[in-house]
Write an enzyme that holds these catalytic residues in place. Structure first.
Site, PDB file in Angstrom:
ATOM      1  N   ASP A 103       0.836  -1.204   0.000  1.00  0.00           N
ATOM      2  CA  ASP A 103       0.000   0.000   0.000  1.00  0.00           C
ATOM      3  C   ASP A 103       0.867   1.249   0.000  1.00  0.00           C
ATOM      4  O   ASP A 103       0.600   2.197  -0.724  1.00  0.00           O
ATOM      5  CB  ASP A 103      -0.957  -0.007   1.216  1.00  0.00           C
ATOM      6  CG  ASP A 103      -0.257  -0.247   2.558  1.00  0.00           C
ATOM      7  OD1 ASP A 103       0.975  -0.476   2.585  1.00  0.00           O
ATOM      8  OD2 ASP A 103      -0.947  -0.211   3.594  1.00  0.00           O
ATOM      9  N   ASP A 106       6.925   4.134   3.435  1.00  0.00           N
ATOM     10  CA  ASP A 106       7.091   5.312   4.296  1.00  0.00           C
ATOM     11  C   ASP A 106       8.581   5.426   4.635  1.00  0.00           C
ATOM     12  O   ASP A 106       9.357   5.968   3.863  1.00  0.00           O
ATOM     13  CB  ASP A 106       6.189   5.100   5.517  1.00  0.00           C
ATOM     14  CG  ASP A 106       6.166   6.263   6.479  1.00  0.00           C
ATOM     15  OD1 ASP A 106       6.521   7.376   6.089  1.00  0.00           O
ATOM     16  OD2 ASP A 106       5.766   6.069   7.647  1.00  0.00           O
TER      17      ASP A 106
HETATM   18  P1  IMP Z   1       7.565   1.698   6.586  1.00  0.00           P
HETATM   19  O1  IMP Z   1       8.174   0.447   7.103  1.00  0.00           O
HETATM   20  O2  IMP Z   1       7.873   2.880   7.488  1.00  0.00           O
HETATM   21  O3  IMP Z   1       7.904   2.001   5.142  1.00  0.00           O
HETATM   22  O4  IMP Z   1       6.009   1.569   6.717  1.00  0.00           O
HETATM   23  C1  IMP Z   1       5.301   0.766   5.903  1.00  0.00           C
HETATM   24  C2  IMP Z   1       3.981   0.376   6.494  1.00  0.00           C
HETATM   25  O5  IMP Z   1       3.492   1.315   7.450  1.00  0.00           O
HETATM   26  C3  IMP Z   1       2.951   0.338   5.399  1.00  0.00           C
HETATM   27  O6  IMP Z   1       2.859  -0.929   4.833  1.00  0.00           O
HETATM   28  C4  IMP Z   1       1.691   0.758   6.117  1.00  0.00           C
HETATM   29  O7  IMP Z   1       1.033  -0.392   6.617  1.00  0.00           O
HETATM   30  C5  IMP Z   1       2.130   1.610   7.251  1.00  0.00           C
HETATM   31  N1  IMP Z   1       1.965   3.069   6.958  1.00  0.00           N
HETATM   32  C6  IMP Z   1       2.924   3.946   6.568  1.00  0.00           C
HETATM   33  N2  IMP Z   1       2.429   5.186   6.402  1.00  0.00           N
HETATM   34  C7  IMP Z   1       1.108   5.096   6.688  1.00  0.00           C
HETATM   35  C8  IMP Z   1       0.034   6.064   6.695  1.00  0.00           C
HETATM   36  O8  IMP Z   1       0.168   7.267   6.383  1.00  0.00           O
HETATM   37  N3  IMP Z   1      -1.189   5.583   7.036  1.00  0.00           N
HETATM   38  C9  IMP Z   1      -1.416   4.270   7.373  1.00  0.00           C
HETATM   39  N4  IMP Z   1      -0.436   3.343   7.379  1.00  0.00           N
HETATM   40  C10 IMP Z   1       0.813   3.748   7.052  1.00  0.00           C
HETATM   41 MG    MG Z   2       1.319  -2.297   5.023  1.00  0.00          MG
END
Ligand code: IMP
Ligand code: MG
Length: 179
Positions: A103, A106
């Protein structure tokens, strides 16, 4: 401006479904033309990617397979950095072109961890397809994202599969947190 309440927080309309779908059209075409001879295996990451995965796969008309895995790294509205393992992969990936369907990217921590785990299974190649990408939040500058539908600022969002504390995934549009 349309606003919604999810749990204790207010969110405002940010990206409409029509715009989201247009960006998925574009990414789907790109995947079709680049992977038409690869018989790719799409590995969709639950729960967040379910809506994107479904819209994306409806637009991809090449031989392929689709499977689902789970992983979670978020607690509330902030990345916890506490990464769990990828689980639920029942398909053989050795020598296959795999496409991870997410999805949102981040910080990129989740994706890095998944790449590491999938790499051990000796796929032919690993590509990443993500609905959303927050470039300013990325902590891994060398992470290669082949298929990005939309780039967005670092604000917390819900809708189109994305949740706040398990809620808000069902909205067909994307909403961002009100400051
Ligand atoms: P990362 O490991 O920081 O890249 O985060 C990835 C995961 O965090 C994604 O697969 C989402 O499930 C969740 N995530 C990141 N940003 C958001 C947001 O703005 N809203 C909701 N879920 C988020
Ligand atoms: Mg996710």
């Amino acid at each position: 401006m349309k606003t919604i309440k999810v749990r204790d927080k207010e969110f405002e309309l940010f990206i409409r479904e029509e715009e989201i779908n247009k960006s998925i059209d574009r990414v789907a075409k790109q995947i079709e033309s680049e992977l038409k001879d690869e018989n790719p295996l799409f590995i969709c990451v639950l729960n967040g990617s379910f809506m994107f995965a479904s819209e994306l796969m409806k637009r991809i008309n090449i031989p392929c397979e689709i499977t689902f895995v789970r992983v979670s790294s978020y607690d509330g509205t902030q990345s916890t950095g506490q990464l769990k393992e990828v689980y639920g992969l029942e398909m053989e990936v050795e020598n296959r072109t795999i496409v991870i369907v997410e999805d949102i990217v981040d910080t990129g921590n989740t994706m890095k961890m998944m790449l590491k785990q999938f790499d051990r299974l000796n796929p032919k190649s690993i590509k990443i397809a993500t609905l959303l990408f927050k470039p300013k939040a990325l902590l891994h500058p060398n992470l290669r994202l082949e298929y990005v539908a939309m780039e967005i600022p670092s604000d917390f969002i819900v809708g189109y599969g994305l949740d706040y504390d398990g809620h808000g995934r069902n909205y067909p549009d994307i909403y961002k947190i009100k400051k």
